[in-house]
Design an enzyme around this catalytic site. Structure first.
Site, mmCIF file in Angstrom:
data_model
loop_
_atom_site.group_PDB
_atom_site.id
_atom_site.type_symbol
_atom_site.label_atom_id
_atom_site.label_comp_id
_atom_site.label_asym_id
_atom_site.label_seq_id
_atom_site.Cartn_x
_atom_site.Cartn_y
_atom_site.Cartn_z
ATOM 1 N N HIS A 123 6.896 18.455 -4.709
ATOM 2 C CA HIS A 123 6.485 17.508 -3.666
ATOM 3 C C HIS A 123 6.016 16.170 -4.227
ATOM 4 C CE1 HIS A 123 5.616 21.339 -1.105
ATOM 5 N NE2 HIS A 123 6.880 20.979 -1.040
ATOM 6 N N CYS A 131 7.188 1.808 -4.702
ATOM 7 C CA CYS A 131 7.515 0.826 -3.669
ATOM 8 C C CYS A 131 8.687 1.358 -2.843
ATOM 9 C CB CYS A 131 7.881 -0.517 -4.291
ATOM 10 S SG CYS A 131 8.471 -1.733 -3.084
#
Length: 287
Positions: A123, A131
């Site tokens: 995860h 970004c």
């Protein structure tokens, strides 16, 4: 006379002797002893409100502000956490040549801190910030410093710590937050993790499945497997005829798929297991 702990460790030891190449899947229960709270109890029942949804973060500035305020307060719990004996024991099993790959559903970097080498952060990892526009990555520490620089009042906030570096703050603090933008393109910054409802990158999943295919068995530690992203490996292990071992105090989603379910604290059993393999290595050296 053997204690129950010795019996459990010996059972796991004998199992691994027959299946000496493991893929290990870990969940939030592994990091609980390091002071990081979990979303669910040992049987997978929710302890708190609904978690942040992945696409809400991407689409709504208000959600991003809420996340970063709460994360600013909760981050020290993650950054200062230390690996516990479960992390350390799993790293030892790898050093003994028993681990094909460790796949963790946690985002706290504690397996790496314990010395685990072959790790996939299923995860993602809170140590990084990415970004959403240009993909540039920076450290979470840098993001913490920039948040404080733009919002001096953040340093005075305190709150109850929640899972994954979250903190229980009211909405009063969110509206005035000034969010740092990407220094490369001015884009939106996000922790380099997959929140609930998000999609794990396909190459990451394929890497895990490749390791499972090479492994002799799947060992699940500290997870109720309620989330499909981890449970899928149990389904595939069953399909491929790979034995599944569960090491979790409570019930899991894969109970009916597993050959063995040891219902106790992972730290106790794994520490004892490491001693068993260490003794075996010493005997081999003496021979």
């Amino acid at each position: 006379m053997q204690t129950n702990l010795h019996i459990q460790a010996d059972t796991l030891y004998r199992f691994i002797q027959l299946h000496p190449r493991l893929m290990i899947l870990t969940g939030a229960g592994v990091s609980l002893a390091s002071g990081i709270p979990t979303y669910r109890d040992e049987n997978g029942v929710w302890l708190r409100g609904a978690p942040l949804q992945h696409y809400d973060f991407i689409q709504k500035e208000s959600v991003r502000k809420r996340y970063w305020v709460r994360s600013f307060v909760g981050w020290p719990t993650i950054s200062q956490a230390q690996p516990n004996r479960t992390h350390q024991a799993l790293a030892k099993l790898e050093s003994f040549g028993l681990v094909e790959l460790l796949v963790t559903q946690n985002v706290d970097n504690l397996h790496q801190s314990a010395g685990q080498q072959a790790v996939v952060d299923l995860h993602g990892n809170l140590q990084r910030v990415v970004c959403l526009q240009c993909g540039n990555k920076t450290t979470r520490l840098e993001q913490q410093e920039r948040l404080a620089e733009h919002n001096p009042l953040l340093k005075s906030l305190q709150a109850e710590i929640r899972p994954d570096g979250d903190a229980a703050l009211s909405d009063d603090y969110f509206e005035q937050l000034e969010l740092p933008a990407c220094l490369v393109c001015g884009g939106v910054l996000m922790p380099d993790v997959v929140f609930f409802g998000g999609t794990i990158p396909v190459p990451r999943v394929e890497q895990c499945l490749g390791a499972l295919e090479q492994a002799d068995a799947l060992l699940v530690v500290g997870s109720s497997l309620k989330v499909y992203s981890g449970y899928r490996f149990c389904l595939r292990a069953k399909e491929w005829g790979k034995p599944i071992i569960l090491l979790n105090p409570g019930n899991t989603r894969a109970d009916e798929l597993a050959q063995l379910h040891i219902r106790t604290d992972a730290g106790d059993v794994l520490s004892e297991l490491v001693e068993c393999f260490f003794s075996q290595l010493q005997c081999n050296c003496e021979d």
